[in-house]
Design an enzyme around this catalytic site. Structure first.
Site, PDB file in Angstrom:
ATOM      1  N   GLU A  90       7.286   7.004   0.681  1.00  0.00           N
ATOM      2  CA  GLU A  90       8.074   5.832   1.036  1.00  0.00           C
ATOM      3  C   GLU A  90       8.715   5.252  -0.216  1.00  0.00           C
ATOM      4  O   GLU A  90       8.159   5.363  -1.317  1.00  0.00           O
ATOM      5  CB  GLU A  90       7.178   4.764   1.687  1.00  0.00           C
ATOM      6  CG  GLU A  90       6.713   5.186   3.061  1.00  0.00           C
ATOM      7  CD  GLU A  90       5.784   4.196   3.739  1.00  0.00           C
ATOM      8  OE1 GLU A  90       5.816   4.151   4.970  1.00  0.00           O
ATOM      9  OE2 GLU A  90       5.023   3.489   3.060  1.00  0.00           O
ATOM     10  N   CYS A 103      12.221   0.329  -5.410  1.00  0.00           N
ATOM     11  CA  CYS A 103      10.843   0.625  -5.794  1.00  0.00           C
ATOM     12  C   CYS A 103      10.546   2.091  -5.453  1.00  0.00           C
ATOM     13  O   CYS A 103      10.617   2.490  -4.293  1.00  0.00           O
ATOM     14  CB  CYS A 103       9.920  -0.328  -5.026  1.00  0.00           C
ATOM     15  SG  CYS A 103       8.186  -0.051  -5.356  1.00  0.00           S
ATOM     16  N   CYS A 110      -2.435   8.581  -3.979  1.00  0.00           N
ATOM     17  CA  CYS A 110      -2.838   8.228  -5.342  1.00  0.00           C
ATOM     18  C   CYS A 110      -4.319   8.526  -5.515  1.00  0.00           C
ATOM     19  O   CYS A 110      -5.099   8.349  -4.586  1.00  0.00           O
ATOM     20  CB  CYS A 110      -2.574   6.741  -5.609  1.00  0.00           C
ATOM     21  SG  CYS A 110      -2.895   6.273  -7.340  1.00  0.00           S
ATOM     22  N   CYS A 114      -8.026   2.371  -6.413  1.00  0.00           N
ATOM     23  CA  CYS A 114      -8.173   0.908  -6.524  1.00  0.00           C
ATOM     24  C   CYS A 114      -8.573   0.342  -5.154  1.00  0.00           C
ATOM     25  O   CYS A 114      -7.973   0.695  -4.137  1.00  0.00           O
ATOM     26  CB  CYS A 114      -6.872   0.267  -6.992  1.00  0.00           C
ATOM     27  SG  CYS A 114      -6.303   0.922  -8.566  1.00  0.00           S
ATOM     28  N   CYS A 117      -5.950  -1.421  -2.645  1.00  0.00           N
ATOM     29  CA  CYS A 117      -4.641  -0.789  -2.436  1.00  0.00           C
ATOM     30  C   CYS A 117      -4.662   0.167  -1.241  1.00  0.00           C
ATOM     31  O   CYS A 117      -5.526   1.040  -1.155  1.00  0.00           O
ATOM     32  CB  CYS A 117      -4.261  -0.029  -3.706  1.00  0.00           C
ATOM     33  SG  CYS A 117      -2.745   0.920  -3.545  1.00  0.00           S
ATOM     34  N   GLY A 159       1.554   5.974  -5.804  1.00  0.00           N
ATOM     35  CA  GLY A 159       1.128   6.835  -6.898  1.00  0.00           C
ATOM     36  C   GLY A 159       1.042   6.156  -8.248  1.00  0.00           C
ATOM     37  O   GLY A 159       1.542   5.048  -8.454  1.00  0.00           O
ATOM     38  N   GLU A 160       0.380   6.852  -9.166  1.00  0.00           N
ATOM     39  CA  GLU A 160       0.237   6.376 -10.543  1.00  0.00           C
ATOM     40  C   GLU A 160       1.244   7.162 -11.394  1.00  0.00           C
ATOM     41  O   GLU A 160       1.034   8.356 -11.668  1.00  0.00           O
ATOM     42  CB  GLU A 160      -1.206   6.612 -11.007  1.00  0.00           C
ATOM     43  CG  GLU A 160      -1.449   6.477 -12.500  1.00  0.00           C
ATOM     44  CD  GLU A 160      -0.877   5.210 -13.133  1.00  0.00           C
ATOM     45  OE1 GLU A 160      -1.158   4.120 -12.653  1.00  0.00           O
ATOM     46  OE2 GLU A 160      -0.123   5.343 -14.131  1.00  0.00           O
ATOM     47  N   SER A 191       5.195   1.026 -13.938  1.00  0.00           N
ATOM     48  CA  SER A 191       3.946   0.275 -13.773  1.00  0.00           C
ATOM     49  C   SER A 191       2.763   1.230 -13.790  1.00  0.00           C
ATOM     50  O   SER A 191       2.780   2.262 -13.129  1.00  0.00           O
ATOM     51  CB  SER A 191       3.983  -0.482 -12.439  1.00  0.00           C
ATOM     52  OG  SER A 191       2.742  -1.101 -12.193  1.00  0.00           O
ATOM     53  N   LEU A 214      -3.225  -5.266 -14.623  1.00  0.00           N
ATOM     54  CA  LEU A 214      -4.446  -5.682 -15.327  1.00  0.00           C
ATOM     55  C   LEU A 214      -5.487  -6.209 -14.339  1.00  0.00           C
ATOM     56  O   LEU A 214      -6.593  -5.698 -14.265  1.00  0.00           O
ATOM     57  CB  LEU A 214      -4.080  -6.733 -16.383  1.00  0.00           C
ATOM     58  CG  LEU A 214      -5.185  -7.125 -17.341  1.00  0.00           C
ATOM     59  CD1 LEU A 214      -5.689  -5.933 -18.128  1.00  0.00           C
ATOM     60  CD2 LEU A 214      -4.690  -8.209 -18.304  1.00  0.00           C
ATOM     61  N   HIS A 215      -5.139  -7.239 -13.595  1.00  0.00           N
ATOM     62  CA  HIS A 215      -5.917  -7.752 -12.463  1.00  0.00           C
ATOM     63  C   HIS A 215      -7.259  -8.396 -12.793  1.00  0.00           C
ATOM     64  O   HIS A 215      -7.922  -8.907 -11.886  1.00  0.00           O
ATOM     65  CB  HIS A 215      -6.125  -6.677 -11.403  1.00  0.00           C
ATOM     66  CG  HIS A 215      -4.854  -6.023 -10.901  1.00  0.00           C
ATOM     67  ND1 HIS A 215      -3.612  -6.583 -11.064  1.00  0.00           N
ATOM     68  CD2 HIS A 215      -4.641  -4.851 -10.244  1.00  0.00           C
ATOM     69  CE1 HIS A 215      -2.700  -5.790 -10.535  1.00  0.00           C
ATOM     70  NE2 HIS A 215      -3.293  -4.735 -10.025  1.00  0.00           N
ATOM     71  N   ASN A 289      -1.802  -8.727  -0.815  1.00  0.00           N
ATOM     72  CA  ASN A 289      -1.146  -8.403   0.460  1.00  0.00           C
ATOM     73  C   ASN A 289      -2.132  -7.661   1.348  1.00  0.00           C
ATOM     74  O   ASN A 289      -2.758  -6.703   0.911  1.00  0.00           O
ATOM     75  CB  ASN A 289       0.062  -7.493   0.223  1.00  0.00           C
ATOM     76  CG  ASN A 289       1.136  -8.189  -0.575  1.00  0.00           C
ATOM     77  OD1 ASN A 289       1.476  -9.341  -0.305  1.00  0.00           O
ATOM     78  ND2 ASN A 289       1.673  -7.511  -1.576  1.00  0.00           N
ATOM     79  N   CYS A 332       3.838  -4.786  -2.228  1.00  0.00           N
ATOM     80  CA  CYS A 332       2.976  -4.104  -3.207  1.00  0.00           C
ATOM     81  C   CYS A 332       1.683  -3.654  -2.576  1.00  0.00           C
ATOM     82  O   CYS A 332       0.977  -4.444  -1.945  1.00  0.00           O
ATOM     83  CB  CYS A 332       2.592  -5.057  -4.334  1.00  0.00           C
ATOM     84  SG  CYS A 332       3.939  -5.523  -5.361  1.00  0.00           S
TER      85      CYS A 332
HETATM   86  N1  SAH Z   1       0.093   2.801  -9.492  1.00  0.00           N
HETATM   87  C1  SAH Z   1       0.825   1.876 -10.243  1.00  0.00           C
HETATM   88  C2  SAH Z   1       2.116   1.448  -9.571  1.00  0.00           C
HETATM   89  C3  SAH Z   1       2.076   1.222  -8.077  1.00  0.00           C
HETATM   90  S1  SAH Z   1       1.241  -0.161  -7.420  1.00  0.00           S
HETATM   91  C4  SAH Z   1       0.000   0.666 -10.575  1.00  0.00           C
HETATM   92  O1  SAH Z   1      -1.061   0.513  -9.987  1.00  0.00           O
HETATM   93  O2  SAH Z   1       0.408  -0.077 -11.444  1.00  0.00           O
HETATM   94  C5  SAH Z   1       2.313  -1.561  -7.753  1.00  0.00           C
HETATM   95  C6  SAH Z   1       1.529  -2.871  -7.917  1.00  0.00           C
HETATM   96  O3  SAH Z   1       0.997  -3.333  -6.664  1.00  0.00           O
HETATM   97  C7  SAH Z   1       0.337  -2.742  -8.858  1.00  0.00           C
HETATM   98  O4  SAH Z   1       0.277  -3.808  -9.751  1.00  0.00           O
HETATM   99  C8  SAH Z   1      -0.813  -2.800  -7.882  1.00  0.00           C
HETATM  100  O5  SAH Z   1      -2.013  -3.169  -8.480  1.00  0.00           O
HETATM  101  C9  SAH Z   1      -0.322  -3.789  -6.868  1.00  0.00           C
HETATM  102  N2  SAH Z   1      -1.059  -3.777  -5.607  1.00  0.00           N
HETATM  103  C10 SAH Z   1      -1.808  -2.781  -5.081  1.00  0.00           C
HETATM  104  N3  SAH Z   1      -2.358  -3.170  -3.911  1.00  0.00           N
HETATM  105  C11 SAH Z   1      -1.959  -4.451  -3.702  1.00  0.00           C
HETATM  106  C12 SAH Z   1      -2.176  -5.398  -2.654  1.00  0.00           C
HETATM  107  N4  SAH Z   1      -2.919  -5.101  -1.611  1.00  0.00           N
HETATM  108  N5  SAH Z   1      -1.593  -6.606  -2.763  1.00  0.00           N
HETATM  109  C13 SAH Z   1      -0.791  -6.906  -3.823  1.00  0.00           C
HETATM  110  N6  SAH Z   1      -0.535  -6.052  -4.822  1.00  0.00           N
HETATM  111  C14 SAH Z   1      -1.126  -4.841  -4.770  1.00  0.00           C
HETATM  112 FE1  SF4 Z   2      -4.231   1.780  -7.900  1.00  0.00          FE
HETATM  113 FE2  SF4 Z   2      -1.545   1.820  -8.196  1.00  0.00          FE
HETATM  114 FE3  SF4 Z   2      -2.830   3.985  -7.280  1.00  0.00          FE
HETATM  115 FE4  SF4 Z   2      -2.666   1.830  -5.734  1.00  0.00          FE
HETATM  116  S1  SF4 Z   2      -0.972   3.088  -6.415  1.00  0.00           S
HETATM  117  S2  SF4 Z   2      -4.505   3.107  -6.098  1.00  0.00           S
HETATM  118  S3  SF4 Z   2      -2.773   0.209  -7.250  1.00  0.00           S
HETATM  119  S4  SF4 Z   2      -3.073   3.078  -9.291  1.00  0.00           S
END
Ligand code: SAH
Ligand code: SF4
Length: 353
Positions: A90, A103, A110, A114, A117, A159-160, A191, A214-215, A289, A332
């Site tokens: 997507e 985006c 991925c 996390c 996510c 994805g990362e 990112s 960072l989170h 989200n 996100c």
């Molecule tokens: N994998 C990369 C880029 C994709 S995610 C990364 O993790 O940085 C893009 C952003 O959305 C990241 O900062 C991620 O932590 C955040 N994200 C993931 N799940 C989310 C959620 N449920 N609500 C809000 N942001 C979220």
């Molecule tokens: Fe974590 Fe980014 Fe992969 Fe989601 S897409 S699992 S936030 S690294």
């Protein structure tokens, strides 16, 4: 079969050389490949027809097929794009005041796992090729009939990005080539969840914006929600940021996802302010989200504002990122093509976390 759209201009020039042709033939092909609307080599009219056939026989022009299109009440558009092997990704088009931000995804699923996510729930299926990464821009332009390319590109989709380093950097080279899509690196943001060695490599190889998810300001909380933190703890990320080549007037973006009761207290806001001291930083606060099966909660608006205030009082730019496209699961962390794959009769085994 050669995947021409995965080749940089230099590689196409070399390919032409290997075919006994002058380098400019490779350049010519490269230029055409990145014009939206190109359907095949027969359209490359400034190439002699014999050569068009040779190119057509040796390789292919990879194309993403738009399988689904959803539009949010706020104007955000999410496209489901089919890959040649039947998998799906997507990408999301986000309308801003006077421009579009796109985006992009870099992997199908991925592997980072996390816990907040929804993409992580798919598990990891495969890396995208460079043609499939950069090709998302072409697919969006063609589908939406855009005359101009979207102004900003953010690698924040599925994805990362830094776990698919070679293809990511190749795609960025294509996107920033003046004969390709001619993006300035300033309009591109990558990112990452924090792959420290690749962050440093990226700084050396490319001139693009860096955003770090960072989170949390301490390892204890961070490794609860981001397994990657065991491999690269916060100290490794901060060291990488301190060695990252940052141009004057530019900053590293720190994304900070706010999860109610987990990382949204004043204590963490103060910890974050301390942690980033000395780094040219911009902080994006992202309230959680929701997605099916994820039990976290978004913090109250009051808590978000209080968190922001600690940071701004400490002298940081801290923006609350209003997530767009929530009603179509385009915000996100909400991207996930597993349901699409199932409805299309493909059932895939994944290492779903
Ligand atoms: N994998 C990369 C880029 C994709 S995610 C990364 O993790 O940085 C893009 C952003 O959305 C990241 O900062 C991620 O932590 C955040 N994200 C993931 N799940 C989310 C959620 N449920 N609500 C809000 N942001 C979220
Ligand atoms: Fe974590 Fe980014 Fe992969 Fe989601 S897409 S699992 S936030 S690294």
């Amino acid at each position: 079969m050669i995947d021409y759209r995965s080749l940089t201009r230099k590689e196409l020039e070399d390919l032409a050389g290997n075919m006994g042709l002058p380098a400019y033939r490779g350049r010519q092909v490269f230029k055409w490949l990145w014009r939206p609307g190109l359907s095949g080599f027969h359209e490359i009219t400034d190439l002699p027809s014999g050569l068009r056939n040779v190119f057509a026989q040796k390789g292919r022009i990879a194309r993403l097929k738009v399988a689904t299109e959803q539009k949010s009440v706020d104007g955000t558009i999410k496209l489901g794009l089919g890959l040649d092997d039947g998998l799906m990704i997507e990408c999301v088009v986000i309308p801003e005041k006077d421009h579009l931000t796109l985006c992009l995804s870099t992997q199908v699923g991925c592997a980072m796992g996390c816990s907040f996510c929804y993409t992580a729930r798919m598990g990891f299926l495969r890396n995208l090729e460079a043609s499939e990464i950069a090709g998302q821009v072409i697919a969006v332009m063609e589908r939406l009939g855009l005359e101009e390319r979207p102004r900003n590109l953010v690698f924040m989709g599925m994805g990362e990005p830094l776990a698919n380093y070679e293809n990511l950097t190749r795609a960025v080279q294509i996107l920033t080539d003046e004969l390709g899509l001619n993006y300035s690196g300033r309009r591109i943001t990558v990112s990452t969840s924090g792959l420290a060695p690749e962050m440093l490599r990226l700084g050396q190889d490319l001139d693009v914006g860096l955003a770090i998810s960072l989170h949390a300001p301490d390892d204890e909380i961070r490794q609860e929600i981001m397994p990657i933190n065991r491999r690269y703890p916060i100290s490794a990320l901060i060291n990488a940021c301190k060695s990252y080549p940052i141009k004057p007037r530019r900053r590293i973006t720190f994304e900070y996802l706010l999860l109610q009761g987990i990382n949204d207290r004043m204590e963490q806001a103060r910890g974050l302010a301390r942690l980033l001291r000395g780094i040219p930083a911009k902080i994006n606060l992202i309230p959680f989200n929701e997605s099916p099966g994820l039990s976290f909660k978004a913090p109250s608006e009051e808590d978000v504002l209080a968190f922001q205030k600690v940071l701004t009082d400490a002298g940081y730019t801290a923006i609350i990122r209003k997530s767009k496209g929530q009603d179509i699961a385009a915000a996100c962390g909400q991207l996930n093509t597993m349901p699409l794959l199932h409805t299309r009769g493909r059932c895939i085994n994944t290492n779903t976390a």
